[in-house]
Design an enzyme around this catalytic site. Structure first.
Site, PDB file in Angstrom:
ATOM      1  N   ARG A 253      55.861  46.666  46.792  1.00 31.84           N
ATOM      2  CA  ARG A 253      54.979  46.973  47.910  1.00 31.84           C
ATOM      3  C   ARG A 253      54.534  48.427  47.786  1.00 31.84           C
ATOM      4  O   ARG A 253      55.301  49.301  47.366  1.00 31.84           O
ATOM      5  CB  ARG A 253      55.683  46.751  49.265  1.00 31.84           C
ATOM      6  N   ASP A 277      50.082  47.489  41.151  1.00 30.60           N
ATOM      7  CA  ASP A 277      49.266  46.354  41.589  1.00 30.60           C
ATOM      8  C   ASP A 277      49.271  46.265  43.112  1.00 30.60           C
ATOM      9  O   ASP A 277      48.642  45.379  43.686  1.00 30.60           O
ATOM     10  CB  ASP A 277      49.814  45.060  40.979  1.00 30.60           C
ATOM     11  N   GLU A 282      47.600  48.419  51.958  1.00 33.04           N
ATOM     12  CA  GLU A 282      47.712  46.981  52.182  1.00 33.04           C
ATOM     13  C   GLU A 282      48.854  46.603  53.112  1.00 33.04           C
ATOM     14  O   GLU A 282      48.964  45.431  53.475  1.00 33.04           O
ATOM     15  CB  GLU A 282      47.960  46.266  50.858  1.00 33.04           C
ATOM     16  N   HIS A 308      45.837  44.012  43.290  1.00 27.91           N
ATOM     17  CA  HIS A 308      46.776  42.989  43.761  1.00 27.91           C
ATOM     18  C   HIS A 308      46.522  41.650  43.061  1.00 27.91           C
ATOM     19  O   HIS A 308      46.256  40.627  43.697  1.00 27.91           O
ATOM     20  CB  HIS A 308      46.699  42.825  45.277  1.00 27.91           C
ATOM     21  N   GLY A 310      48.784  40.099  41.094  1.00 31.91           N
ATOM     22  CA  GLY A 310      50.053  39.539  40.642  1.00 31.91           C
ATOM     23  C   GLY A 310      50.057  38.036  40.435  1.00 31.91           C
ATOM     24  O   GLY A 310      50.562  37.530  39.434  1.00 31.91           O
ATOM     25  N   SER A 311      49.488  37.302  41.369  1.00 31.54           N
ATOM     26  CA  SER A 311      49.479  35.840  41.257  1.00 31.54           C
ATOM     27  C   SER A 311      48.111  35.292  40.885  1.00 31.54           C
ATOM     28  O   SER A 311      47.884  34.084  40.966  1.00 31.54           O
ATOM     29  CB  SER A 311      49.935  35.207  42.587  1.00 31.54           C
TER      30      SER A 311
END
Length: 351
Positions: A253, A277, A282, A308, A310-311
């Site tokens: 985070r 990332d 955020e 962001h 990551g996924s």
């Protein structure tokens, strides 16, 4: 905005774009309300208005649910987050109002770990700097410059050794990287990560306190959630304890680091590079969160940032959306969602 399905069925608001087949699946059991096109999200105010008479809500990273939000949606029975971490959601408040909160505990681990390895290699090998230089059109052939650092024989220190931390460590083991970690909970006794020791050893990972880890590591990887105890864990004092010229990579985070302190450490040369990332702006659950990334951090050449991602693997995102929708369907059928993180105090209102 588009609504799919028939009238007089449970209304489910999806705050972000999903693949068409997920919209079709939702329409098979509810009346879904979704943003119109790829990449779109409903802004917070719009989402709050749409969910006022909704039974279900599928959320993403940029959403926040607290008491005030819940007060405006009395019919809500389930919130299904396409997330693993849920610090932006008040699970207890949901429970008090009879609302299930469900997450995705496993699907994000592998793609996040893959991106983390990319960030580690990218910042240590100065890939972003080299790419910018190439695009200037002045490349005339090899020159002895832009020397970076390698992973073979290096020590990677993990602050946080949960699922994501272990997944990243397993991947780094293949590079002959020694793994040490700091976590309140030790990994299970006998845990061996392939290659996670000195080159070729396959040794067990080593648990250390935070200070020894910072002093020993060539690269520090942050893979821990945001809590009251982890906010700004890597601030001025911790950064000063790192090995001069070491690298810092954040896939946990944003607010786990003090971004201004990171910028200062880069400027002084204490940090060899910073990759992330995730960003403090955020962390919507924090009322005093910054509204932007510090310009001096963005401007520093020894940084590598992704928005962001990551996924953000297409197949994974499809699977995540499908699983989030399936957990909503479970609740609408009167079942407990598989990955609930709370226990509602009373049943929600009928759809």
């Amino acid at each position: 905005m588009r609504t799919v399905g028939a009238e007089n069925r449970p209304r489910v608001v999806v705050t972000h774009w999903v693949h068409p087949e997920i919209a079709e699946y939702l329409a098979s059991f509810c009346d879904p309300v979704l943003p119109a096109g790829p990449g779109q999200v409903f802004p917070p105010g719009k989402a709050a208005d749409l969910v006022a008479d909704a039974t279900g809500l599928i959320t993403g990273m940029s959403d926040r649910v607290d008491e005030a939000f819940l007060a405006g949606c009395p019919r809500l029975r389930v919130i299904s987050a396409t997330l693993k971490g849920y610090d932006n959601f008040d699970a207890d408040a949901c429970a008090r109002r009879g609302v299930w909160l469900a997450i995705l505990p496993d699907l994000l681990t592998a793609p996040t770990a893959e991106l983390a390895v990319g960030l580690i290699i990218g910042v240590m090998r100065r890939v972003a700097e080299a790419d910018r230089e190439m695009r200037q059109g002045t490349f005339a052939g090899w020159r002895p410059r832009l020397y970076g650092a390698g992973l073979d024989g290096a020590t990677a220190g993990f602050v946080g050794m949960g699922q994501v931390g272990r997944a990243v460590a397993r991947r780094l083991g293949g590079f002959g990287t020694r793994i040490v970690y700091c976590d309140p909970r030790p990994v299970p006794s006998g845990t061996v990560l392939p290659g996670a020791g000195l080159p070729g050893s396959g040794a067990e990972v080593t648990r250390l306190g935070l200070d020894p880890l910072l002093e020993l590591s060539d690269v520090v990887v942050l893979a821990l959630p945001l809590t009251a105890g982890t906010r700004h864990l890597l601030g001025v004092e911790a950064l000063a304890r790192m090995r001069p010229g070491a690298f810092l990579v954040n896939v946990g985070r944003g607010s786990v680091v003090d971004e201004d302190a990171v910028a200062a450490a880069l400027e002084s040369g204490q940090l060899g590079g910073y990759a992330a990332d995730v960003f403090a702006m955020e962390d919507w659950a924090l009322p005093d969160r910054p509204r932007r990334i510090p310009p001096r951090l963005l401007a520093h050449p020894r940084t590598l940032f992704t928005p962001h991602l990551g996924s953000a693997v297409d197949a994974v995102r499809r699977q995540m959306s499908r699983e989030a929708a399936r957990q909503v369907h479970q609740v609408l059928r009167g079942e407990r969602p598989d990955h609930a993180v709370n226990e509602p105090a009373r049943p929600g209102p009928a759809p």
